[in-house]
Write a protein that holds these residues in place. Structure first.
Motif: not given
Ligand code: ADP
Ligand code: MG
Length: 486
Positions: A159-163, A200-204, A212-214
């Protein structure tokens, strides 16, 4: 220009391609072969009263990855039960790691058009896969089939940071990570077969904002192409929602390939409650530092390091070097070709590999190790072109023959008499012959129609059946044209 910045984090599941499953000795079988439910033991079938046993090789594979990603390794990590109901999960829970994962705080460096970027990795943990459901609708009947071959197969979650802030960066990270997994021999990187799953998790957020957005999460992307398309679509969709004053709903989305759109699968507004607790049937996973050190010492040169070395050592462009290092065998082939002799031009060798060889391999389905063409022979071929012994079109033909027969370029050139004509006397004779045969064009040339020089060039080349050394020919033609002026 949009006023939003995409914020993207990836959760990647990689099957650890061990021989047996994570917690028992049932074999790991290829999902595309064989019958359903042929690799199921009492443990992966979730029979009551059976006990899991940790697969040491899977832990070793996981450590290789965690170390390659520069993570902090937890010498003690804990397996936990993640409880939920699904027909492909007969135990009613998945064994995973939660509060105390195997590894945290890693990084992977990538290269994009914006330059170098370090992507932070939040965590790396081990878990087990679920089975597979096939939904069938035929003759008015509607049912689901359960295949437990995959249940209990070792998985690594990374799992990456949202980088990540662009589709390009996601692509670079996804390819970069896949290359790492392949170099380490733990995963073959096949998205289509589900061996590597990228979510991918994605927000704007407004550009410049730190908040951070939803976010939405996209699941079931089974190729790099769909990953990129789904992300582009989702960035666009969220932009439109925000621009029209709407709110993004936190959702899990799927990708509809036919319509090329993301579609809601389930709403995530309430956090799932998986009732995690430590797996009572497994002890904590305790590692010896010396074993970790041994695994670290055994890591190969990693793709990104190799890429930077190629840029430095061979003066290759980043993009070209990236293509060469994606597959370790290709990188080795390149270096073996370079080693065939002194001062072979690296750029040309790289061009041949990523151009002609890749398209040949694409057509034939061969891997680079399967080619009859030996790397040293490619190096020699490049040298023959650089030294003017053969020209580029001839080289293409020679390469095709080398791919077919594995013979050396010297043999092929000799046999077909393909050597380039570099004998000045011969070139001189061909030029004067052509000039003498075309007095009208020669007169027009001298009257000012200079583009005829190129036409003469073509005529001589034709006489030479394409084999005249072009530099020598051009010089000789210029000389004779200016001499014929008076
Ligand atoms: P979950 O366990 O509910 O799936 P996590 O907080 O572990 O959620 O995050 C999962 C992934 O989503 C990670 O890669 C994180 O970087 C990314 N992430 C978390 N919040 C955001 C956001 N607001 N926008 C984009 N990506 C996000
Ligand atoms: Mg998640």
């Amino acid at each position: 220009m949009t006023k939003y910045q995409p914020v993207i984090g990836l959760e990647i599941h990689a099957v650890l391609e061990t021989r047996s499953k994570m917690f028992d000795d049932a074999p790991v079988v290829d999902s595309t072969h064989g019958a359903p439910n042929i690799a199921v033991s009492p443990v992966s079938a979730g029979m009551p009263g059976v006990l899991p046993v940790i697969n040491q090789r899977a832990v070793e594979y996981a450590l290789r990855v965690a170390l390659a990603l520069d993570c902090e390794i937890a010498l003690t990590s804990i397996f936990e039960r993640k409880s939920y109901f699904y027909p492909d999960l007969p135990k009613g829970y998945q064994i995973s790691q939660y509060q105390h994962p195997l590894a945290r705080n890693g990084e992977l460096t990538i290269h994009t058009s914006q330059g170098e970027q370090v992507v932070r990795i939040r965590r790396v943990h081990i878990e087990e896969d679920t089975g597979k459901l096939t939904h069938v609708e035929e003759d008015g009947e509607n049912y689901s089939l359960v295949d437990l071959n995959r249940a209990g197969v070792p998985l690594l979650e990374i799992v990456t940071e949202p980088d990540l802030h662009s589709v390009e960066a996601v692509r670079a990270y996804a390819y970069g990570l896949r290359a790492v997994l392949r170099y380490l021999g733990v995963n073959s990187g096949n998205l289509e077969k589900g061996l590597l799953r990228i979510e991918p998790n994605i927000s704007l957020r407004p550009k410049g904002s730190e908040e951070m957005g939803t976010r939405t999460e996209i699941k079931n992307l089974n190729s790099f192409r769909t990953l990129e398309r789904a992300l582009s679509y989702e960035i666009e969709r969220q932009t439109e929602v925000l621009n029209s004053g709407g709110d993004i709903r936190q959702q899990t989305l799927g990708w509809n390939e036919a319509e090329q759109v993301t579609v809601p699968q389930r709403s995530k507004e309430e956090a799932e409650d998986y009732r995690y607790f430590p797996e009572p049937d497994l002890p904590p996973l305790v590692l010896e530092q010396s074993w970790v050190d041994e695994i670290r010492a055994g890591l190969p040169e990693l793709p990104y390091t190799k890429q930077q070395r190629f840029v430095q050592q061979y003066q290759l462009k980043q993009g070209r070097a990236a293509l060469l290092v994606e597959d370790q065998a290709v990188a080795e082939f390149f270096e073996a070709a370079m080693g065939a002799a002194q001062d072979i031009e690296a750029r040309l060798v790289a061009n041949w590999i990523t151009g002609d060889l890749f398209s040949h391999m694409n057509d034939s389905g061969e891997d680079i190790e399967d080619l009859k063409l030996k790397p040293a022979n490619l190096g020699t071929l490049v040298q023959l072109v650089s030294s003017g012994e053969i020209n580029q079109p001839t080289a293409k033909g020679v390469l095709a023959e080398m791919l077919g027969s594995g013979r050396s370029p010297a043999e092929i050139i000799e046999e077909h008499g393909l050597g380039q004509i570099s004998d000045t006397g011969q070139i001189e004779a061909m030029v004067s012959e052509v000039l003498a045969a075309n007095p009208d064009e020669l007169a027009e040339y001298h009257a000012g129609k200079e583009q005829l020089a190129q036409w003469f060039f073509g005529q001589v080349m034709r006489t030479a059946q394409g084999q005249a050394n072009p530099q020598l020919l051009r010089m000789e033609l210029e000389r004779q044209l200016s001499e014929s002026k008076q």
